[in-house]
Design a protein around this motif. Structure first.
Motif, short mmCIF file in Angstrom:
data_model
loop_
_atom_site.label_atom_id
_atom_site.label_comp_id
_atom_site.label_asym_id
_atom_site.label_seq_id
_atom_site.Cartn_x
_atom_site.Cartn_y
_atom_site.Cartn_z
N GLN A 244 -2.36 -22.21 -19.68
CA GLN A 244 -3.45 -23.09 -19.26
C GLN A 244 -4.60 -22.95 -20.23
OE1 GLN A 244 -4.82 -22.73 -15.23
NE2 GLN A 244 -4.67 -24.93 -14.95
N VAL A 245 -4.95 -24.07 -20.85
CA VAL A 245 -5.86 -24.01 -21.98
C VAL A 245 -6.91 -25.11 -21.89
CG1 VAL A 245 -5.95 -24.16 -24.50
CG2 VAL A 245 -3.91 -23.26 -23.40
N ILE A 246 -8.13 -24.79 -22.26
CA ILE A 246 -9.12 -25.85 -22.45
C ILE A 246 -9.42 -25.94 -23.94
CG2 ILE A 246 -11.41 -26.76 -21.89
CD1 ILE A 246 -11.45 -25.26 -19.38
N ILE A 247 -9.36 -27.16 -24.46
CA ILE A 247 -9.72 -27.38 -25.86
C ILE A 247 -11.06 -28.10 -25.89
CG2 ILE A 247 -9.06 -28.53 -28.01
CD1 ILE A 247 -6.15 -28.29 -27.17
N PHE A 248 -12.02 -27.52 -26.57
CA PHE A 248 -13.34 -28.14 -26.63
C PHE A 248 -13.55 -28.89 -27.94
CE2 PHE A 248 -14.39 -25.05 -23.33
CZ PHE A 248 -15.14 -25.85 -22.48
N CYS A 249 -14.15 -30.07 -27.83
CA CYS A 249 -14.53 -30.84 -29.01
C CYS A 249 -15.99 -31.22 -28.84
CB CYS A 249 -13.71 -32.12 -29.11
SG CYS A 249 -11.94 -31.86 -29.18
N ASN A 250 -16.64 -31.53 -29.97
CA ASN A 250 -18.06 -31.86 -29.89
C ASN A 250 -18.33 -33.27 -29.40
OD1 ASN A 250 -18.58 -29.33 -30.82
ND2 ASN A 250 -19.08 -29.95 -32.91
N THR A 251 -17.40 -34.18 -29.66
CA THR A 251 -17.68 -35.56 -29.30
C THR A 251 -16.55 -36.15 -28.47
OG1 THR A 251 -16.57 -36.38 -31.26
CG2 THR A 251 -18.93 -35.98 -31.45
N LYS A 252 -16.91 -37.23 -27.78
CA LYS A 252 -15.92 -37.93 -26.97
C LYS A 252 -14.82 -38.48 -27.87
CE LYS A 252 -15.38 -42.14 -24.37
NZ LYS A 252 -14.63 -42.85 -25.42
N ARG A 253 -15.22 -38.95 -29.05
CA ARG A 253 -14.23 -39.53 -29.95
C ARG A 253 -13.18 -38.51 -30.35
NH1 ARG A 253 -16.38 -42.32 -35.10
NH2 ARG A 253 -14.50 -41.62 -36.16
N LYS A 254 -13.65 -37.32 -30.64
CA LYS A 254 -12.73 -36.25 -31.01
C LYS A 254 -11.83 -35.90 -29.83
CE LYS A 254 -12.15 -33.79 -34.69
NZ LYS A 254 -12.75 -34.49 -35.80
N VAL A 255 -12.41 -35.90 -28.64
CA VAL A 255 -11.61 -35.61 -27.44
C VAL A 255 -10.46 -36.60 -27.35
CG1 VAL A 255 -11.60 -35.73 -24.91
CG2 VAL A 255 -13.41 -34.46 -26.08
N ASP A 256 -10.79 -37.89 -27.52
CA ASP A 256 -9.75 -38.91 -27.45
C ASP A 256 -8.67 -38.70 -28.50
OD1 ASP A 256 -10.91 -40.14 -25.33
OD2 ASP A 256 -12.02 -41.62 -26.53
N GLU A 257 -9.14 -38.41 -29.71
CA GLU A 257 -8.22 -38.25 -30.82
C GLU A 257 -7.26 -37.07 -30.57
OE1 GLU A 257 -10.50 -38.25 -34.53
OE2 GLU A 257 -9.00 -36.79 -35.28
N VAL A 258 -7.84 -35.94 -30.18
CA VAL A 258 -7.02 -34.74 -29.97
C VAL A 258 -6.04 -34.97 -28.81
CG1 VAL A 258 -7.08 -32.30 -29.29
CG2 VAL A 258 -8.72 -33.18 -30.97
N THR A 259 -6.55 -35.60 -27.75
CA THR A 259 -5.69 -35.86 -26.59
C THR A 259 -4.50 -36.71 -27.00
OG1 THR A 259 -7.67 -35.87 -25.23
CG2 THR A 259 -5.68 -36.74 -24.23
N GLU A 260 -4.80 -37.76 -27.75
CA GLU A 260 -3.75 -38.67 -28.16
C GLU A 260 -2.71 -37.98 -29.04
OE1 GLU A 260 -4.37 -42.74 -30.41
OE2 GLU A 260 -5.54 -42.55 -28.55
N GLU A 261 -3.21 -37.23 -30.01
CA GLU A 261 -2.30 -36.54 -30.93
C GLU A 261 -1.41 -35.55 -30.18
OE1 GLU A 261 -1.96 -36.30 -34.38
OE2 GLU A 261 -3.75 -37.22 -35.27
N LEU A 262 -2.02 -34.78 -29.29
CA LEU A 262 -1.22 -33.77 -28.59
C LEU A 262 -0.24 -34.42 -27.64
CD1 LEU A 262 -3.80 -30.92 -27.84
CD2 LEU A 262 -2.04 -30.98 -29.62
N SER A 263 -0.66 -35.50 -26.97
CA SER A 263 0.34 -36.06 -26.05
C SER A 263 1.44 -36.75 -26.82
CB SER A 263 -0.26 -36.95 -24.95
OG SER A 263 -1.25 -37.74 -25.44
#
Ligand code: ADP
Ligand code: MG
Length: 570
Positions: A244-263
């Protein structure tokens, strides 16, 4: 001197409840705040997430409240719905033996009519977000004339969210004869301003950083090229066997990008950022808490104060712009005496910020070595071996025991070839998008580790076929198909909703339900869908094909020590 709960002069009811909750002794902020608050003083406290603030302001509130009076006596303001719900839940647990106490949570994004109706019945303690509290005051549904105890929780966050005016208006509507508790992670000028305006000679408490930076957290950083960050994230997730992991990003855009890439790589990921509607935030949090999603990608603000137990690592995908955020972020792991990891990906131009964080926290962060492609393959092989062991020890192999002979006979391949092919079918084609020495920023000067330099990518990680690989990050290659955000909705195709006869009053949490079902029915926790817990009962979604097994396995069994009846919901 060690302070114990029973030296704080608490009532039997409260002592009994906190003991049951597993609190052995008060946290530093509780030891300092509770006596002052019981005495009637105002308190101004600075403390980070995870220091036990809820009980610090909650226990005195519960001791003071007059149960025989139905009117609202305590008002607690929190920045977000999650935090309001979290505070209410914690208070309910502490107030377990206080019969006749009514708590109400009010927040936007939920029917105001329903909240108005509940308030009409009377609630001695109201926990809510400033915006909704304002609405309810304006509609005369919430009366503050008898409030004598006000809490501002995560005050800096409320200011950041633009609640300053609402807070002023609300505090001005509460009688002057009252106690005011203000907790904030940071003590900025505006916070001091609120304290001056609304508090009277407050007892000031500061839980110093030293007590906050938790020794249970192992801190490591990796020097990574910006474009290698996703790959390194995947490798770290795999290599450390993180559940169980939380990944932190500085911006919403980065959050979207990381989420998309990982899924797209097959991980089971949810994201949390400021743009989500409340219902969406809830779904996301429920999935993450229940373990149905293993990875939560979030911005700092969206994840502030969220308390999820059992997070084994926090990954800083970016370095936070503010050193305090680093402390907040990593405080999500290593809670309640468990150990946790804080893993920080540092691009070249972020290195100076890492130094600033080290200076600020007075902790040296260790430099880690990026797991090599070979390491990952090794980890996966090891997991495959334990899967084989498990499959053999659980038996039921009779149907397949003639397979090796058949394969030899029909294909003429060697046993080695056959096993390798089976492993490949199970784990997918393993290639790396990056050469190992193309990830780290000073890699050019480093000899290629173990001379392993295969190119390509971890293909197929989320491909078709059976459950595969580590079996850790749910969904990877499962049959649920690509994730589209949100959670499995009620009656999602292939899911069946089950009724479970235990609920909040039995102190049941999503993880208890997941644990019981997964344990008893022997199905993986990750295939369990959304869970809704009500006072006396709950609902849980399970895959259609497992529903019968679950109902049978659970009948006559207990959750949290209580016998349950479980059946397909109507
Ligand atoms: P904060 O509001 O400071 O972030 P919380 O009040 O949410 O912290 O508490 C964090 C976690 O620690 C919760 O799960 C809570 O139940 C637990 N906790 C609080 N006080 C104690 C204590 N004295 N002993 C053990 N656990 C505690
Ligand atoms: Mg809190």
């Amino acid at each position: 001197m060690e302070v114990l709960f029973d030296s704080l002069g608490l009532s039997e009811e409260i002592l009994k409840a906190v003991t049951e909750m597993g609190f052995t002794k008060p946290s530093p902020i509780q030891a300092e705040a509770i006596p002052s608050l019981l005495e009637g003083r105002d308190v101004l406290g600075q403390a980070q997430t995870g220091t036990g603030k809820t009980a610090a302001f909650g226990i005195p509130a519960l001791e003071k409240v007059d149960i025989s009076d139905k009117r609202t006596q305590v008002l607690m303001l929190c920045p977000t719905r999650e935090l309001a719900v979290q505070v209410t839940e914690e208070l309910r647990r502490i107030a377990k033996y206080k019969k006749g106490l009514k708590l109400e949570t009010v927040y936007g994004g939920d029917s105001i009519e329903r909240q108005i109706r509940s308030l009409k019945i009377g609630a001695q303690i109201v926990v809510g977000t400033p915006g909704r509290v304002m609405d309810l005051i304006e509609r005369k549904a919430l009366k503050l004339d008898f409030v004598n105890y006000v809490v501002l929780d995560e005050a800096d966050e409320m200011l950041d969210m633009g609640f300053r005016e609402d807070i002023d208006t609300i505090l001005e509507s509460v009688p002057d004869e009252r106690q005011t508790v203000l907790f904030s992670a940071t003590m900025s000028k505006p916070i001091m301003g609120i304290a001056q305006k609304f508090q009277e000679d407050p007892v000031q408490i500061k839980i110093t950083r030293k007590e906050v930076t938790n020794e249970n957290i192992e801190q490591t950083y990796f020097e990574v090229k910006q474009r290698g960050k996703i790959e390194v994230t995947c490798r770290v997730l795999d290599a450390y066997d993180l559940k169980q992991v939380i990944i932190f990003c500085n911006t919403k855009r980065k959050v979207d990008e990381v989420t998309e890439e990982l899924s797209s790589k097959g991980y089971s990921v949810e994201s949390l950022h400021g743009d989500l509607r409340q219902t969406q935030r809830n779904q996301v949090m429920a999935k993450f808490r229940s373990g149905a999603a293993n990875i939560l990608v979030a911005t700092d603000v969206a994840a502030r104060g969220i308390d999820v137990s059992g997070i084994d690592a926090v990954i800083n995908f970016d370095l936070p712009l503010d050193e305090e955020y680093y402390v907040h972020r990593i405080g999500r792991t290593g809670r309640a005496g468990l150990t946790g990891k804080a893993l920080t990906l540092v691009a070249k131009d972020e290195k100076y910020r890492l130094r600033q964080i080290e200076t600020y926290t007075k902790v040296k962060i260790d430099k880690g070595v990026i797991p090599t492609f070979e390491d990952i393959v090794g980890v996966r092989k090891a997991r495959f071996i334990s899967q084989v062991e498990e499959a053999v020890s659980t038996g039921d192999l009779d149907l397949y025991e003639d397979m090796l002979g058949m394969l030899h006979h029909t294909t003429g391949f060697t046993t080695e070839q056959i096993v390798a092919a089976l492993v490949k079918i199970n784990m997918g084609v393993q290639k790396s998008e990056f050469a190992d020495n193309d990830l780290a920023w000073d890699a050019d000067r480093r000899p290629s580790e173990r001379g392993f330099e295969k190119r390509g990518r971890f293909e197929d990680r989320g491909g078709r076929g059976e459950e595969r690989g580590s079996g850790r990050f749910g969904d990877r290659g499962g049959d649920r198909g690509p994730r589209e955000g949100g959670g499995p909705k009620r009656n999602e195709p292939g899911m069946v909703r089950l009724f479970v006869s235990v609920g909040r009053k039995d102190r049941v949490q999503p993880r208890d339900i997941v644990g019981a079902i997964a344990g008893e029915a022997g199905i993986p926790g990750r295939v369990i869908g959304s869970i809704d817990i009500f006072d006396a009962y709950s609902f849980v979604d399970v895959p259609e094909r497992d529903a019968r097994k679950v109902v049978e396995a659970m009948s006559g069994n207990t959750i949290k020590g209580k016998m349950v009846n479980i059946e397909v919901a109507r």
